[in-house]
Design an enzyme around this catalytic site. Sequence first.
Site, PDB file in Angstrom:
ATOM      1  N   GLY A 238       0.821  -1.195   0.000  1.00 37.46           N
ATOM      2  CA  GLY A 238       0.000   0.000   0.000  1.00 37.46           C
ATOM      3  C   GLY A 238       0.860   1.250   0.000  1.00 37.46           C
ATOM      4  CG  LEU A 640       6.572  -7.056  17.384  1.00 35.26           C
ATOM      5  CD1 LEU A 640       5.329  -6.613  16.619  1.00 35.26           C
ATOM      6  CD2 LEU A 640       6.206  -7.477  18.795  1.00 35.26           C
ATOM      7  CG  ASN A 641       9.231 -12.308  12.656  1.00 33.43           C
ATOM      8  OD1 ASN A 641      10.370 -12.444  12.208  1.00 33.43           O
ATOM      9  ND2 ASN A 641       8.229 -13.108  12.324  1.00 33.43           N
ATOM     10  CD  GLU A 715       4.811   5.130   7.543  1.00 29.63           C
ATOM     11  OE1 GLU A 715       4.463   6.144   6.955  1.00 29.63           O
ATOM     12  OE2 GLU A 715       4.185   4.665   8.515  1.00 29.63           O
TER      13      GLU A 715
END
Lengths: 748, 329
Positions: A238, A640-641, A715
């Site tokens: 997106g 987180l990952n 971002e």
Amino acid sequence: MPNQEKATGAVGAPTRRTDGREKVTGAARYAAEAPIPKAAFGYILPSTIAKGVIKSIDTSVAEKAIGVIAILTPLNMPKLHGGHSGDSRAPFSDMNILYAGQHVAVVVADTPERARHAASLIKVEYTEAKPIVDVHDSSAPLNETPTFFGSPLGFKEGDVASAVSAPGVTVVKQTYTTPIETHNPMEMSATVALWEGDDKLVVWDSTQGVSNTHGSLARAFGLKPENVRVYCPYTGGGFGCKGEEWPHKFLAVAAAKLAKRPVRLPLTRAQMFTNSGHRPFCEQVITVAAGTDGKLKGLRHFVLSQVSPSSTFIETCAAGTSRVLYDTASLEIVQHVKTMDLPPGTWMRAPGETPGMFALESALDELAHELKMDPIALRLANHADVSPESKKPWSSKHLKECYTKGAEKFGWSRRNPIPASTKTPDGKWIGYGMASATYPAMIFPGKARVRLYKEGNGVRAVSAAASQDLGTGTWTIGVQMTATLLDLPAGQVKFELGDSKLPVSGQSGGSATAGSLALALGDAAEALKAELLKHADGTPLAGIDIKDVQFKGGELASISKPTQKVKLRDLVQKAGSEYVEGVTSDRNKFQPTGEDYMANDAKYAFQSFGAHFVEVQIDDLLPLVKVTRVVSVMDIGRVLNPKTARSQVIGGVVMGLGQALTEDTHYDLRTGRPTNDNFADYRVPVNSDIHSLEVEFIDVPDLHFNPIGCRGVGEIGITGIAAAVANAVYNATGKRIRDLPITPDKLL
Amino acid sequence: MNDFSYSRPTTTTEAIQTLLSHPDALYLAGGTNVIDHLKLGVVTPSQLVDIRHLGLDKISTDAQSVTIGAGATNSAAAYHHEIQTHFPALAEAILAGASPQLRNVATTGGNLLQKTRCTYFRDIHSACNKRQPGSGCAALEGFNRSHAILGTSDACIATHPSDMAVALTALEAVIHIQDQSVVRTVPIEAFYVSYGEDPAKENVLKPGDLIVAIEIPRTAWAGHSRYVKARDRSSYEFALASAAVAVDVDAGKIRNCRIALGGVATKPWRAHAAEAALVGQSATPVAFRAAAEAELASAKAQKENGFKIELCKRVMVKALQEAAEMRRA
Ligand SMILES: Cc1cc2nc3c(=O)[nH]c(=O)nc-3n(C[C@H](O)[C@H](O)[C@H](O)COP(=O)(O)OP(=O)(O)OC[C@H]3O[C@@H](n4cnc5c(N)ncnc54)[C@H](O)[C@@H]3O)c2cc1C
Ligand code: SF4
């Protein structure tokens, strides 16, 4: 739905994407491919003029073309009741043309080819006016005091003018320009609409905000929210262009009503350039003054950006950069906007920060050069220990470590500060450049739910939020976060998203998805705990204070007396229902650990930071810039990952390399039509442009921000990269390029 | 897109007959150019005559030359051992063009005949003398950064986009063309025509003419040939300026050379002035630069493409340097 069996790791594990297999095998169905039988195909006819009025639309020949079912135009478009955004006019609400490519008609036919062919048979007559496309056109309306979301964009603290003219200061004043850029995700936007009767609507949409799209469509068509269902299991990228409620969504729904058939309405690649936004053009003048020690005495950031007649979006380059990054004795921000007859601009990956950091971080490099200071030393001298904007302490800031770690990994100490002084053995100029990176940590209010079911000897958890996965890994981290919050093996956890019927979520924008979800899931897990404790009578946890209870290895256990515990399975069993559920409470009432970011009285400023280091090699004769190495070190709170986080950063870096070297949406100055609205002529980087990219994380949880401690990562990777490249190009060649992209002609 | 029919002849004569009997018919080879234009409305054929089943995809060699069938894919030609070793500039030029996926379907014949990437040619709402003779040229006062500086006219300033054709021009390839009665041969330099008044006329092909093969003669210099391409990104990108050069250097002196330029001219540009300036000279950067200056003396810049003059000179110097070094190695 992705196969989540493979999601074996909790937060911090480099878990593979749970939806990876579906995507690479083609099993993942994107919006345009929604499993709706008998859907007809829509094709949108674009305006060929940029400014004027539609005099007439003759659809008579097109209507008779083979396969045509219906044709929607401004003449038979139903009146909408709001909900649209991006383009501030309601779609098809008048006959005015405000930009080239504006939707003029939608043909619905039994095949896409027939729809497209019939569209070419529609005759539109216009009264044409001359568009303003050139930013240097003095007749372009100029607004020197624009507001954005109701707030003025100018800012003043201290006296920059006297700082700049004070004796003994070194001043850099330069103009930096960045062109219009287009997002270009792989998946083109698409909406598939299906009416069930007159008052029920089902929509598959490629969106960055399932809940937003749901609310907008319900409002626009005057439907009860519970009668509208929006699905978006996968969004094929997106970058901001699917964050607004663009006209085609409403046209798809209206066309389906007119055609009395479900309609698939995808945008073409060319329409992605004109009908789902772009990053506006910006001209920035940075004036920066420093003493011999490098301390900033004054910083002035002037921005001129372009807006469109039917858009309120402003690229605010200074707010997220000069306002937050450095500790300066005085600061002035001025923003002007010019209205040009171009399609509406919109959010694009790190909107504002991306062009803003190019200007600011280039200027800092120029200042370092003037002061004969190392660029890192200059940045350290101006490190903002508290937020320059709010004067609050940072919740967690490790920018200094980013510089140190990055410099070390990159080999910054080998840099020769004298431009055009180093060559490779085969005679190419070699240059090193660096820049900071920064992006705010944001939360969008939203909810989630967590359900516990009995399974075998244990339990199975299913968490859910309306939300959406833009290809970033939301499916995957949803499982990981739930597993961590419930202290269950990830194999026992599923996560659902992409359906408006699930608990309402915020948009995936502003790098807010992970943090918002962490907050919502964290609260849902707390609610689940409370629910479970309702059934603790007769167990060792009967009557215990909820604050003393934690999820621990498939059990609820007392924190102070760990031997007091009950199996989750037993509690679900006792509850007697199919599952026990926890749902995020009303966001305004709840307080997570520390100070809620959304609360006005938050004690902290929340921001992510990082640093990029770039090596370029440039042939003396043929100055084609090759970015041979990039090292990026990011402070984004808890990772987180590492796999999906790294992908986000390298994705940002690659997009930043596009900004630096190749991307530029170009319009014909006479017609206002884009001249490069395809993937051959609009140059995103290709594989052979990309060489070594290394990413490191500081990985310190920011527990003031949410119970998991993560800030977003979508971002920040793009911020600063273009400046780091330009700075490296200067170091390599002695040529300072202040006008992006850095194409070979500028280095001749 | 208009309705059109499709045919799949199996012999060259049948293909030519079919094309001639349908006035607006077009040959369909790899389709990477013609299908693109079909979708844009740039061409509106009544029929597509598929020429992929005519057995034109062979590559054959003998003592005098290499002959590439018009239907051989760009990949097949670029990775052909004989071409890689004896005509390196050709292999390099093909591989410098488009993308692997495109090269796997694009054909040699189609590559020679691909149309310009001029944005106004591709936009049916713009004036374009090449697409619609007499309608004007939107590029003259428009976006012309990528346009030509050599061989332009007031009618058209579009570049010929092919990389392969530039190498073939330096290697003095010969085009084999079949019509209803015979196969004739045309040297590549005579194959492409100057724009003059009618930029729609790009080559000497008559209606129905089918390119069947491209023949490249073996020469003393073909083995020492290079293709250098300057572009805005490192792959999947047309040339801003490119040069194919082949040199025969003896004891540091240039005995013979062939130079062709791409990305800067309205057709694959044989650089005769530069060649003349080099023959008999020492193979030095100074001589290379002087030759480049000689060739570009006639260049005419538009508003946005002035940089191409200097870029093209540098590309020539680079290519000459590299080719001369091959000789030494
Ligand atoms: C995105 C993109 C990027 C590209 N980049 C480059 C690049 O960097 N450099 C480069 O050189 N090229 C590039 N190309 C162009 C590519 O090389 C051409 O499209 C291709 O070579 C055309 O071959 P084809 O077989 O597909 O031709 P087709 O599309 O089938 O045909 C092209 C034309 O030739 C005619 N034709 C084909 N064969 C014959 C024949 N045997 N006899 C008579 N007429 C015939 C057809 O009727 C048609 O008019 C690019 C193309 C695309 C789409
Ligand atoms: S340069 Fe040639 S191809 Fe381009 S618009 Fe002008 S006439 Fe057409």
